[in-house]
Design a protein around this motif. Structure first.
Motif, PDB file in Angstrom:
ATOM      1  N   ILE A 160     -20.400  -5.589  59.133  1.00 21.65           N
ATOM      2  CA  ILE A 160     -19.428  -6.461  58.462  1.00 21.65           C
ATOM      3  C   ILE A 160     -18.644  -5.685  57.406  1.00 21.65           C
ATOM      4  O   ILE A 160     -17.427  -5.832  57.295  1.00 21.65           O
ATOM      5  CB  ILE A 160     -20.127  -7.705  57.842  1.00 21.65           C
ATOM      6  N   VAL A 161     -19.329  -4.846  56.656  1.00 24.81           N
ATOM      7  CA  VAL A 161     -18.651  -4.013  55.653  1.00 24.81           C
ATOM      8  C   VAL A 161     -17.651  -3.081  56.343  1.00 24.81           C
ATOM      9  O   VAL A 161     -16.507  -2.939  55.889  1.00 24.81           O
ATOM     10  CB  VAL A 161     -19.680  -3.216  54.810  1.00 24.81           C
ATOM     11  N   ASN A 162     -18.060  -2.464  57.464  1.00 24.08           N
ATOM     12  CA  ASN A 162     -17.150  -1.582  58.210  1.00 24.08           C
ATOM     13  C   ASN A 162     -15.923  -2.341  58.712  1.00 24.08           C
ATOM     14  O   ASN A 162     -14.798  -1.847  58.629  1.00 24.08           O
ATOM     15  CB  ASN A 162     -17.868  -0.938  59.402  1.00 24.08           C
ATOM     16  N   ILE A 163     -16.147  -3.536  59.239  1.00 27.95           N
ATOM     17  CA  ILE A 163     -15.035  -4.351  59.750  1.00 27.95           C
ATOM     18  C   ILE A 163     -14.052  -4.681  58.632  1.00 27.95           C
ATOM     19  O   ILE A 163     -12.839  -4.508  58.787  1.00 27.95           O
ATOM     20  CB  ILE A 163     -15.556  -5.647  60.412  1.00 27.95           C
ATOM     21  N   THR A 164     -14.569  -5.163  57.516  1.00 26.03           N
ATOM     22  CA  THR A 164     -13.680  -5.552  56.421  1.00 26.03           C
ATOM     23  C   THR A 164     -12.925  -4.347  55.860  1.00 26.03           C
ATOM     24  O   THR A 164     -11.755  -4.469  55.506  1.00 26.03           O
ATOM     25  CB  THR A 164     -14.440  -6.290  55.298  1.00 26.03           C
ATOM     26  N   GLU A 165     -13.583  -3.181  55.806  1.00 26.50           N
ATOM     27  CA  GLU A 165     -12.889  -1.980  55.335  1.00 26.50           C
ATOM     28  C   GLU A 165     -11.771  -1.584  56.286  1.00 26.50           C
ATOM     29  O   GLU A 165     -10.659  -1.290  55.854  1.00 26.50           O
ATOM     30  CB  GLU A 165     -13.877  -0.819  55.178  1.00 26.50           C
ATOM     31  N   LYS A 166     -12.056  -1.578  57.591  1.00 27.39           N
ATOM     32  CA  LYS A 166     -11.051  -1.180  58.588  1.00 27.39           C
ATOM     33  C   LYS A 166      -9.864  -2.143  58.605  1.00 27.39           C
ATOM     34  O   LYS A 166      -8.737  -1.728  58.860  1.00 27.39           O
ATOM     35  CB  LYS A 166     -11.663  -1.121  59.994  1.00 27.39           C
ATOM     36  N   LEU A 167     -10.114  -3.425  58.354  1.00 25.83           N
ATOM     37  CA  LEU A 167      -9.053  -4.430  58.386  1.00 25.83           C
ATOM     38  C   LEU A 167      -8.405  -4.648  57.018  1.00 25.83           C
ATOM     39  O   LEU A 167      -7.476  -5.441  56.887  1.00 25.83           O
ATOM     40  CB  LEU A 167      -9.602  -5.751  58.925  1.00 25.83           C
ATOM     41  N   GLY A 168      -8.914  -3.960  55.991  1.00 30.88           N
ATOM     42  CA  GLY A 168      -8.346  -4.081  54.654  1.00 30.88           C
ATOM     43  C   GLY A 168      -8.629  -5.424  54.002  1.00 30.88           C
ATOM     44  O   GLY A 168      -7.790  -5.953  53.273  1.00 30.88           O
ATOM     45  N   LEU A 169      -9.816  -5.964  54.249  1.00 31.75           N
ATOM     46  CA  LEU A 169     -10.203  -7.270  53.711  1.00 31.75           C
ATOM     47  C   LEU A 169     -11.290  -7.116  52.659  1.00 31.75           C
ATOM     48  O   LEU A 169     -11.981  -6.094  52.597  1.00 31.75           O
ATOM     49  CB  LEU A 169     -10.734  -8.161  54.845  1.00 31.75           C
ATOM     50  N   ASP A 170     -11.465  -8.150  51.842  1.00 33.73           N
ATOM     51  CA  ASP A 170     -12.557  -8.204  50.888  1.00 33.73           C
ATOM     52  C   ASP A 170     -13.880  -8.211  51.645  1.00 33.73           C
ATOM     53  O   ASP A 170     -13.984  -8.822  52.713  1.00 33.73           O
ATOM     54  CB  ASP A 170     -12.426  -9.475  50.033  1.00 33.73           C
ATOM     55  N   THR A 171     -14.906  -7.554  51.119  1.00 27.77           N
ATOM     56  CA  THR A 171     -16.182  -7.451  51.842  1.00 27.77           C
ATOM     57  C   THR A 171     -16.844  -8.806  52.088  1.00 27.77           C
ATOM     58  O   THR A 171     -17.662  -8.940  52.981  1.00 27.77           O
ATOM     59  CB  THR A 171     -17.175  -6.532  51.103  1.00 27.77           C
ATOM     60  N   HIS A 172     -16.475  -9.814  51.326  1.00 28.27           N
ATOM     61  CA  HIS A 172     -17.065 -11.148  51.508  1.00 28.27           C
ATOM     62  C   HIS A 172     -16.137 -12.093  52.279  1.00 28.27           C
ATOM     63  O   HIS A 172     -16.395 -13.291  52.337  1.00 28.27           O
ATOM     64  CB  HIS A 172     -17.410 -11.760  50.150  1.00 28.27           C
ATOM     65  N   TYR A 173     -15.083 -11.559  52.856  1.00 32.05           N
ATOM     66  CA  TYR A 173     -14.072 -12.378  53.536  1.00 32.05           C
ATOM     67  C   TYR A 173     -14.695 -13.292  54.592  1.00 32.05           C
ATOM     68  O   TYR A 173     -14.393 -14.481  54.641  1.00 32.05           O
ATOM     69  CB  TYR A 173     -13.027 -11.462  54.175  1.00 32.05           C
ATOM     70  N   PHE A 174     -15.531 -12.769  55.454  1.00 30.70           N
ATOM     71  CA  PHE A 174     -16.079 -13.552  56.564  1.00 30.70           C
ATOM     72  C   PHE A 174     -17.242 -14.464  56.152  1.00 30.70           C
ATOM     73  O   PHE A 174     -17.700 -15.264  56.949  1.00 30.70           O
ATOM     74  CB  PHE A 174     -16.510 -12.635  57.710  1.00 30.70           C
ATOM     75  N   LYS A 175     -17.694 -14.344  54.908  1.00 33.42           N
ATOM     76  CA  LYS A 175     -18.758 -15.221  54.414  1.00 33.42           C
ATOM     77  C   LYS A 175     -18.201 -16.531  53.867  1.00 33.42           C
ATOM     78  O   LYS A 175     -18.955 -17.449  53.569  1.00 33.42           O
ATOM     79  CB  LYS A 175     -19.578 -14.499  53.349  1.00 33.42           C
ATOM     80  N   GLN A 176     -16.892 -16.627  53.770  1.00 35.64           N
ATOM     81  CA  GLN A 176     -16.249 -17.848  53.280  1.00 35.64           C
ATOM     82  C   GLN A 176     -16.337 -18.953  54.330  1.00 35.64           C
ATOM     83  O   GLN A 176     -16.590 -18.684  55.499  1.00 35.64           O
ATOM     84  CB  GLN A 176     -14.778 -17.573  52.964  1.00 35.64           C
ATOM     85  N   ASP A 177     -16.072 -20.180  53.894  1.00 35.97           N
ATOM     86  CA  ASP A 177     -16.067 -21.264  54.873  1.00 35.97           C
ATOM     87  C   ASP A 177     -14.788 -21.210  55.704  1.00 35.97           C
ATOM     88  O   ASP A 177     -13.795 -20.592  55.325  1.00 35.97           O
ATOM     89  CB  ASP A 177     -16.257 -22.634  54.218  1.00 35.97           C
ATOM     90  N   LYS A 178     -14.836 -21.855  56.851  1.00 28.73           N
ATOM     91  CA  LYS A 178     -13.743 -21.827  57.827  1.00 28.73           C
ATOM     92  C   LYS A 178     -12.423 -22.322  57.221  1.00 28.73           C
ATOM     93  O   LYS A 178     -11.364 -21.747  57.471  1.00 28.73           O
ATOM     94  CB  LYS A 178     -14.146 -22.694  59.016  1.00 28.73           C
TER      95      LYS A 178
END
Length: 115
Positions: free
Chosen positions: A56-74
């Protein structure tokens, strides 16, 4: 991290992929994962919590997102701006280009054979 939280994160990644114009193949390529690893992440089937978090950390770094981006609600993810992949920036797969060119040639063939 429990199984339900992994599933929710995986659903949020899938949502991000759809909203931003990725295919599963282009997402795997953009994040430097093999297709099988990307598929495991997208299905929430990575058994090790440490590996899942690292992915998840690798994905968010590659996409330029906050490391907690995908932990947010929908709903929060849906309310954020979409960063749709522009054609010139999108990672193309050889098969997709071939299929597009083939379709264009078929259209041209039909057009010129009817003249």
């Amino acid at each position: 991290m429990n199984r339900l939280e992994k599933k929710r994160i995986a659903e949020n990644i899938n949502l991000y992929i759809r909203l931003n114009g990725f295919t599963k193949r282009s997402f795997a390529k953009a994040t430097n994962f093999s297709q099988s690893t990307a598929e495991a992440i997208l299905n929430g089937k990575v058994i090790s919590n440490a590996k899942f978090n690292k992915y998840i950390v690798n994905i968010t770094e590659k996409l330029g997102l906050d490391t907690h981006y995908f932990k947010q609600d929908k709903e929060t993810i849906l309310s954020m701006p979409i960063h749709y992949q522009e054609e010139e920036d999108k990672i193309h797969i050889g098969d997709e280009k071939y299929n597009t060119i083939s379709a264009m040639l078929k259209i041209g063939d039909v057009y010129y054979s009817n003249l």
